[in-house]
Design an enzyme around this catalytic site. Structure first.
Site, mmCIF file in Angstrom:
data_model
loop_
_atom_site.group_PDB
_atom_site.id
_atom_site.type_symbol
_atom_site.label_atom_id
_atom_site.label_comp_id
_atom_site.label_asym_id
_atom_site.label_seq_id
_atom_site.Cartn_x
_atom_site.Cartn_y
_atom_site.Cartn_z
ATOM 1 N N TYR A 110 41.713 39.943 38.916
ATOM 2 C CA TYR A 110 40.436 39.508 39.245
ATOM 3 C C TYR A 110 39.344 40.021 38.532
ATOM 4 O O TYR A 110 38.528 39.023 38.198
ATOM 5 C CB TYR A 110 40.083 40.527 40.821
ATOM 6 C CG TYR A 110 38.987 40.203 41.445
ATOM 7 C CD1 TYR A 110 38.844 39.007 42.185
ATOM 8 C CD2 TYR A 110 37.852 40.938 41.389
ATOM 9 C CE1 TYR A 110 37.895 38.533 43.228
ATOM 10 C CE2 TYR A 110 36.703 40.540 42.210
ATOM 11 C CZ TYR A 110 36.850 39.614 43.072
ATOM 12 O OH TYR A 110 35.600 39.360 43.678
ATOM 13 N N LYS B 49 36.975 37.230 36.480
ATOM 14 C CA LYS B 49 35.485 37.169 36.701
ATOM 15 C C LYS B 49 34.575 37.358 35.613
ATOM 16 O O LYS B 49 33.529 37.004 35.377
ATOM 17 C CB LYS B 49 35.025 38.353 37.659
ATOM 18 C CG LYS B 49 35.636 38.107 39.176
ATOM 19 C CD LYS B 49 35.134 36.889 39.631
ATOM 20 C CE LYS B 49 35.029 36.532 41.401
ATOM 21 N NZ LYS B 49 34.859 35.464 41.867
HETATM 22 P P1 NAD Z 1 36.551 35.352 51.674
HETATM 23 O O1 NAD Z 1 38.041 35.582 51.606
HETATM 24 O O2 NAD Z 1 36.216 35.609 52.886
HETATM 25 O O3 NAD Z 1 36.409 33.691 51.500
HETATM 26 C C1 NAD Z 1 36.790 32.955 50.106
HETATM 27 C C2 NAD Z 1 36.906 31.449 50.508
HETATM 28 O O4 NAD Z 1 37.575 30.908 49.344
HETATM 29 C C3 NAD Z 1 37.856 31.316 51.693
HETATM 30 O O5 NAD Z 1 37.141 30.305 52.411
HETATM 31 C C4 NAD Z 1 39.200 30.746 51.157
HETATM 32 O O6 NAD Z 1 39.581 29.854 51.828
HETATM 33 C C5 NAD Z 1 38.618 29.934 50.037
HETATM 34 N N1 NAD Z 1 39.679 29.807 48.726
HETATM 35 C C6 NAD Z 1 40.440 30.593 48.334
HETATM 36 N N2 NAD Z 1 41.372 29.816 47.531
HETATM 37 C C7 NAD Z 1 40.838 28.623 47.384
HETATM 38 C C8 NAD Z 1 41.183 27.563 46.626
HETATM 39 N N3 NAD Z 1 42.183 27.688 45.761
HETATM 40 N N4 NAD Z 1 40.709 26.301 46.820
HETATM 41 C C9 NAD Z 1 39.323 26.249 47.797
HETATM 42 N N5 NAD Z 1 39.078 27.352 48.398
HETATM 43 C C10 NAD Z 1 39.809 28.596 48.230
HETATM 44 O O7 NAD Z 1 35.668 35.912 50.446
HETATM 45 P P2 NAD Z 1 34.361 36.233 50.133
HETATM 46 O O8 NAD Z 1 34.177 37.684 50.217
HETATM 47 O O9 NAD Z 1 33.537 35.361 50.844
HETATM 48 O O10 NAD Z 1 34.312 35.685 48.523
HETATM 49 C C11 NAD Z 1 33.766 34.622 47.984
HETATM 50 C C12 NAD Z 1 33.505 34.810 46.571
HETATM 51 O O11 NAD Z 1 32.476 36.041 46.334
HETATM 52 C C13 NAD Z 1 34.761 35.103 45.824
HETATM 53 O O12 NAD Z 1 34.704 34.433 44.756
HETATM 54 C C14 NAD Z 1 34.690 36.446 45.482
HETATM 55 O O13 NAD Z 1 35.529 36.871 44.460
HETATM 56 C C15 NAD Z 1 33.291 36.608 45.419
HETATM 57 N N6 NAD Z 1 33.021 38.229 45.619
HETATM 58 C C16 NAD Z 1 33.071 38.843 46.989
HETATM 59 C C17 NAD Z 1 32.672 40.077 46.850
HETATM 60 C C18 NAD Z 1 32.795 40.793 48.197
HETATM 61 O O14 NAD Z 1 32.406 41.965 48.043
HETATM 62 N N7 NAD Z 1 33.000 40.030 49.377
HETATM 63 C C19 NAD Z 1 32.289 41.097 45.843
HETATM 64 C C20 NAD Z 1 32.010 40.257 44.919
HETATM 65 C C21 NAD Z 1 32.477 38.841 44.483
#
Ligand code: NAD
Length: 245
Positions: free
Chosen positions: A153, A157
């Site tokens: 991851y 990133k």
């Molecule tokens: P989440 O798991 O709730 O949502 C992720 C979404 O991406 C889901 O709707 C999933 O179906 C979709 N997805 C996964 N693989 C896919 C693919 N191959 N094609 C299309 N869609 C796909 O996670 P989140 O927390 O909402 O994360 C969203 C973004 O934010 C991600 O990139 C994650 O890495 C980043 N992020 C999240 C956090 C956190 O604390 N939640 C922190 C840093 C970064």
């Protein structure tokens, strides 16, 4: 944002869902990308339409080039342009480095890094023709700080942050900006899987003393795609309550 056309990847839940809803509230037409649950994506679309906005759900695995090209074609056929791309889709497959399986490495790199490359590449041509584009990549503060148990991851990133800078330099002459947001700990389904111990340990490291929520990220994304940010490109904005400075 009236009349602007946006694609938000992974928009059926979590941060992506909130970004889609917020851009729609500001007047953008939104293509709600999803890979898995059509029902959830349709719920986001219904919520946008209910509030007088325009949206449709578009299925595509961001790691699959044919699917991504099909998605971009569908949006262009429907709305004739693409102004905004938010590369939000992401997954985790955590494991310590010595135990990490090749499949876990590949799955995360494919979705979180190759997916950003494929979607960015696919919108580049229409945006260049328009001489206008706003691309925002959702990275993570761990891409800057590192994090045990997340080599795949973190590498993805960190790659997204590098890709953001290169795309920003390549596309700037056509009035296309490319920036990233690096969220800290945001309460979503992704972080709900963590144990209470881990959550408490995280909280101790956040100067603003609370976890973030998807709205915290959506507001910064909206700023980065607005006219107010038109002189910013290649930047990564930390939205993390001060966790990484
Ligand atoms: P989440 O798991 O709730 O949502 C992720 C979404 O991406 C889901 O709707 C999933 O179906 C979709 N997805 C996964 N693989 C896919 C693919 N191959 N094609 C299309 N869609 C796909 O996670 P989140 O927390 O909402 O994360 C969203 C973004 O934010 C991600 O990139 C994650 O890495 C980043 N992020 C999240 C956090 C956190 O604390 N939640 C922190 C840093 C970064």
């Amino acid at each position: 944002m009236e009349g602007k056309v946006a694609i938000v990847t992974g928009a059926s839940r979590g941060i992506g869902r909130e970004i889609a809803l917020h851009l729609a509230r500001l007047g953008a037409k939104v293509a709600v990308n999803y890979a898995g649950s059509e029902t959830k994506a349709n719920e986001v679309v219904a919520q946008i339409v209910e509030h007088g906005g325009e949206a449709f759900a578009v299925q595509a695995d961001v790691a699959n080039s044919e699917a991504v090209e099909r998605m971009v074609k569908e949006v262009l056929e429907r709305w004739g342009r693409i102004d905004i791309l938010v590369n939000n889709a992401g997954i985790t497959r955590d494991n310590l480095l010595m135990r990490m399986k090749e499949e876990e490495w590949d799955a995360v790199i494919n979705t979180n890094l190759k997916g950003v490359f494929l979607c960015t590449k696919a919108v580049t041509r229409p945006m260049m023709k328009q001489r206008y584009g706003r691309i925002v990549n959702v990275a993570s503060i761990v891409g800057v700080s590192g994090n045990p148990g997340q080599a795949n991851y973190v590498a993805a990133k960190a790659g997204v942050i590098g890709l953001t800078k290169t795309a920003a330099k390549e596309l700037a002459s056509r009035n296309i900006t490319v920036n990233a947001v690096a969220p800290g700990f945001i309460t979503t389904d992704m972080t709900d899987q963590l144990s209470e111990d881990v959550r408490q340990a995280m909280l101790q490291q956040i100067p603003l003393a609370r976890f973030g929520n998807p709205q915290d990220i959506a507001h910064v994304v909206a700023f980065l795609v607005s006219d107010g940010a038109s002189y910013m490109t290649g930047q990564t904005i930390h939205v993390d309550g001060g966790m990484v400075m």
